[in-house]
Design an enzyme around this catalytic site. Sequence first.
Site, PDB file in Angstrom:
ATOM      1  N   HIS A  79     113.325  41.383  25.895  1.00  0.00           N
ATOM      2  CA  HIS A  79     114.664  41.827  25.471  1.00  0.00           C
ATOM      3  C   HIS A  79     114.841  41.706  23.951  1.00  0.00           C
ATOM      4  O   HIS A  79     115.724  40.988  23.464  1.00  0.00           O
ATOM      5  CB  HIS A  79     115.754  41.028  26.211  1.00  0.00           C
ATOM      6  CG  HIS A  79     117.051  41.785  26.322  1.00  0.00           C
ATOM      7  ND1 HIS A  79     117.884  41.719  27.410  1.00  0.00           N
ATOM      8  CD2 HIS A  79     117.649  42.649  25.463  1.00  0.00           C
ATOM      9  CE1 HIS A  79     118.949  42.487  27.215  1.00  0.00           C
ATOM     10  NE2 HIS A  79     118.823  43.074  26.023  1.00  0.00           N
ATOM     11  N   GLY A  89     123.652  58.760  24.935  1.00  0.00           N
ATOM     12  CA  GLY A  89     124.636  58.136  24.044  1.00  0.00           C
ATOM     13  C   GLY A  89     124.023  58.024  22.662  1.00  0.00           C
ATOM     14  O   GLY A  89     123.102  58.772  22.316  1.00  0.00           O
ATOM     15  N   ARG A  90     124.532  57.071  21.897  1.00  0.00           N
ATOM     16  CA  ARG A  90     124.004  56.905  20.530  1.00  0.00           C
ATOM     17  C   ARG A  90     122.511  56.606  20.530  1.00  0.00           C
ATOM     18  O   ARG A  90     121.743  57.188  19.755  1.00  0.00           O
ATOM     19  CB  ARG A  90     124.741  55.760  19.831  1.00  0.00           C
ATOM     20  CG  ARG A  90     126.168  56.073  19.450  1.00  0.00           C
ATOM     21  CD  ARG A  90     126.873  54.816  18.975  1.00  0.00           C
ATOM     22  NE  ARG A  90     127.035  53.904  20.096  1.00  0.00           N
ATOM     23  CZ  ARG A  90     128.193  53.701  20.729  1.00  0.00           C
ATOM     24  NH1 ARG A  90     129.285  54.277  20.309  1.00  0.00           N
ATOM     25  NH2 ARG A  90     128.265  52.886  21.763  1.00  0.00           N
ATOM     26  N   THR A  99     114.851  50.185  27.963  1.00  0.00           N
ATOM     27  CA  THR A  99     115.394  49.244  26.971  1.00  0.00           C
ATOM     28  C   THR A  99     116.890  49.029  27.201  1.00  0.00           C
ATOM     29  O   THR A  99     117.575  48.508  26.326  1.00  0.00           O
ATOM     30  CB  THR A  99     115.211  49.785  25.530  1.00  0.00           C
ATOM     31  OG1 THR A  99     115.759  51.107  25.466  1.00  0.00           O
ATOM     32  CG2 THR A  99     113.759  49.799  25.113  1.00  0.00           C
ATOM     33  N   SER A 100     117.395  49.455  28.393  1.00  0.00           N
ATOM     34  CA  SER A 100     118.854  49.355  28.590  1.00  0.00           C
ATOM     35  C   SER A 100     119.214  48.056  29.309  1.00  0.00           C
ATOM     36  O   SER A 100     119.518  47.061  28.650  1.00  0.00           O
ATOM     37  CB  SER A 100     119.379  50.588  29.309  1.00  0.00           C
ATOM     38  OG  SER A 100     118.693  50.767  30.528  1.00  0.00           O
ATOM     39  N   ARG A 101     119.147  48.062  30.634  1.00  0.00           N
ATOM     40  CA  ARG A 101     119.363  46.824  31.387  1.00  0.00           C
ATOM     41  C   ARG A 101     118.439  46.843  32.600  1.00  0.00           C
ATOM     42  O   ARG A 101     118.191  47.903  33.194  1.00  0.00           O
ATOM     43  CB  ARG A 101     120.820  46.704  31.866  1.00  0.00           C
ATOM     44  CG  ARG A 101     121.823  46.287  30.794  1.00  0.00           C
ATOM     45  CD  ARG A 101     121.612  44.861  30.270  1.00  0.00           C
ATOM     46  NE  ARG A 101     122.604  44.483  29.267  1.00  0.00           N
ATOM     47  CZ  ARG A 101     122.469  44.660  27.952  1.00  0.00           C
ATOM     48  NH1 ARG A 101     121.363  45.212  27.465  1.00  0.00           N
ATOM     49  NH2 ARG A 101     123.420  44.265  27.120  1.00  0.00           N
ATOM     50  N   GLU A 157     116.628  37.486  33.536  1.00  0.00           N
ATOM     51  CA  GLU A 157     116.040  37.152  32.234  1.00  0.00           C
ATOM     52  C   GLU A 157     116.270  35.687  31.917  1.00  0.00           C
ATOM     53  O   GLU A 157     117.388  35.208  32.056  1.00  0.00           O
ATOM     54  CB  GLU A 157     116.645  38.044  31.147  1.00  0.00           C
ATOM     55  CG  GLU A 157     116.329  39.504  31.395  1.00  0.00           C
ATOM     56  CD  GLU A 157     116.838  40.454  30.322  1.00  0.00           C
ATOM     57  OE1 GLU A 157     117.528  39.993  29.388  1.00  0.00           O
ATOM     58  OE2 GLU A 157     116.536  41.654  30.414  1.00  0.00           O
TER      59      GLU A 157
HETATM   60  C1  GLV Z   1     121.340  44.113  23.918  1.00  0.00           C
HETATM   61  O1  GLV Z   1     120.777  44.334  24.967  1.00  0.00           O
HETATM   62  C2  GLV Z   1     122.577  44.753  23.614  1.00  0.00           C
HETATM   63  O2  GLV Z   1     123.249  45.243  24.535  1.00  0.00           O
HETATM   64  O3  GLV Z   1     122.951  44.782  22.424  1.00  0.00           O
HETATM   65  C1  GLV Z   2     124.810  52.561  22.831  1.00  0.00           C
HETATM   66  O1  GLV Z   2     125.017  52.286  21.635  1.00  0.00           O
HETATM   67  C2  GLV Z   2     124.638  53.939  23.270  1.00  0.00           C
HETATM   68  O2  GLV Z   2     125.631  54.666  23.188  1.00  0.00           O
HETATM   69  O3  GLV Z   2     123.541  54.320  23.663  1.00  0.00           O
END
Ligand code: GLV
Ligand code: GLV
Length: 325
Positions: free
Chosen positions: A286, A156-157, A236-238, A267
Amino acid sequence: MTKPFVYVCRQLPDAAHKMLEEHFECEVWGKDEAVPRALLLEKAAKADGILSLLTDKVNEELLAVAKNLKIVANYAVGFDNIDVPACTRHKVMATNTPGVLTDTTADLAWTLLMCAGRRIVESERFTKSGQWKTWGPLLLAGQDIHHATLGLVGLGRIGAAVARRAKGFDMKVVYFDPYRNEQAEQELGVEYMPLDDVLKVADFISVHVPLMDSTRNLIAARELGIMKKTAVLVNTSRGGIVNEPDLYHALKDGAIFAAGLDVFAQEPTPLDNPLLTLDNCTCVPHIASASVQTRTRMGTLAAENVIAALTGKKPPTLLNPEVLG
Ligand code: GLV
Ligand code: GLV
């Protein structure tokens, strides 16, 4: 005419509050912890808008009491804390903060990749605790980043922004995403592969998919088992996407080299999480989008969403446009 009431679930950078206060009666939860559930439900019962954080669950229970609610504006790009279909059923708009945090989050993923690969936190501890006796050929030796293969799980982005950073390090970039994106492949010079192949060939693996039923435990014992012994995993996602007990065993047993984690299944992560005992697991709380500039921009975007929704306009980053139809 009374102004709409907006409940803000945490103190945000000033700019966001200023924008909201110009239009609405606002109340802000002032403590540095999540709003207690009972209080959130009480406020939701009166609110026209809620500015929520990822620590606030917006579900059927809340929506059922929120009779006036028109918008929930999440101060995050991820929105696994919000039941969007339930919002749609209740005709409540839901928004997130995509785009504005992309590069800041990619920077942190890159930081973790470098820290874990080059054993930076361990080296710092080593230096300051008096263990440094001499220069040594394999002392704190890590893995090369330059010319290595980066495997992105999710393009994604944010995944794409990480791919762009990899170019400066002469890396080869491969990716898996449930939705193959051939245009991005061309623009970024990245190669698509099935997930298992990405895991097999990558020296560094960085996770950039949202948490959904289909991505929960996406990286567990089997997936860790097919990675290289020298592999470095960054998340760094979830937290729910990487199985923590399985990751612990993989790191402990040397099935992979190291990990860098910004996110955890729970968390704050409990202090007895065994991952916290490992030198080869770099753990941060986070903070991927945590730059002053980006956290401010997330606040103003969330405020723009609330203002648009409560003044009869379409919020800029609306997740459920069906509500307007
Ligand atoms: C932080 O984890 C967000 O999703 O912006
Ligand atoms: C979130 O902004 C993504 O598209 O990775």
